[in-house]
Design a protein around this motif. Structure first.
Motif, short mmCIF file in Angstrom:
data_model
loop_
_atom_site.label_atom_id
_atom_site.label_comp_id
_atom_site.label_asym_id
_atom_site.label_seq_id
_atom_site.Cartn_x
_atom_site.Cartn_y
_atom_site.Cartn_z
N ILE A 19 0.84 -1.20 0.00
CA ILE A 19 0.00 0.00 0.00
C ILE A 19 0.87 1.25 0.00
CG2 ILE A 19 -1.61 1.37 1.40
CD1 ILE A 19 -2.81 -1.39 2.31
N ALA A 20 1.89 1.28 0.85
CA ALA A 20 2.80 2.43 0.91
C ALA A 20 3.49 2.65 -0.44
CB ALA A 20 3.83 2.24 2.01
N GLU A 21 3.92 1.55 -1.05
CA GLU A 21 4.56 1.65 -2.37
C GLU A 21 3.61 2.26 -3.39
OE1 GLU A 21 6.28 -1.43 -5.77
OE2 GLU A 21 6.14 -2.13 -3.69
N SER A 22 2.33 1.90 -3.31
CA SER A 22 1.35 2.40 -4.28
C SER A 22 1.01 3.87 -4.06
CB SER A 22 0.07 1.57 -4.23
OG SER A 22 -0.70 1.85 -3.07
N CYS A 23 1.39 4.43 -2.92
CA CYS A 23 1.11 5.83 -2.62
C CYS A 23 2.27 6.75 -2.95
CB CYS A 23 0.76 5.97 -1.13
SG CYS A 23 -0.79 5.15 -0.69
N GLU A 24 3.37 6.20 -3.43
CA GLU A 24 4.53 7.01 -3.79
C GLU A 24 4.20 7.89 -5.00
OE1 GLU A 24 7.69 7.24 -2.45
OE2 GLU A 24 6.87 6.07 -0.79
N PRO A 25 4.80 9.09 -5.05
CA PRO A 25 4.58 9.95 -6.21
C PRO A 25 5.09 9.27 -7.49
CG PRO A 25 5.80 11.11 -4.48
CD PRO A 25 5.69 9.68 -4.07
N SER A 26 4.44 9.52 -8.57
CA SER A 26 4.82 9.01 -9.90
C SER A 26 4.73 7.49 -10.01
CB SER A 26 6.23 9.45 -10.27
OG SER A 26 6.33 10.85 -10.23
N VAL A 27 3.96 6.85 -9.13
CA VAL A 27 3.77 5.41 -9.18
C VAL A 27 2.28 5.15 -9.39
CG1 VAL A 27 3.90 3.27 -7.84
CG2 VAL A 27 5.73 4.93 -7.67
#
Length: 78
Positions: A19-27
């Motif tokens: 979930i955190a990875e999916s909230c990164e900018p440009s992702v």
């Protein structure tokens, strides 16, 4: 077309990292879902449930957990 591995039984820690990875900018959610063998719909569901859990915790008086943030001042010497 979904070509995931059908993995089930993700731990809460694994879900939180994804979930955190999916909230990164440009992702994009789609790219993160593909990397982990999920459908975008599954990842969107995890994100929605995580938000609901954070809302419930704040109502109960418990502090929700957030990913750490780093703030960098664009002004040097201040």
């Amino acid at each position: 077309m979904f070509t995931g591995n059908g993995r089930s039984g993700w731990s809460d820690d694994q879900k939180a990292r994804i979930i955190a990875e999916s909230c990164e900018p440009s992702v994009t959610v789609c790219s993160v879902a593909r990397r982990h063998g999920l459908t975008p719909q599954q990842l969107f569901t995890w994100r929605r449930l995580a938000r609901k859990r954070a809302e419930v915790l704040s109502v109960l008086g418990e502090d929700p957990m957030f990913a750490p943030a780093v703030v960098v001042s664009p002004f040097k010497g201040i």
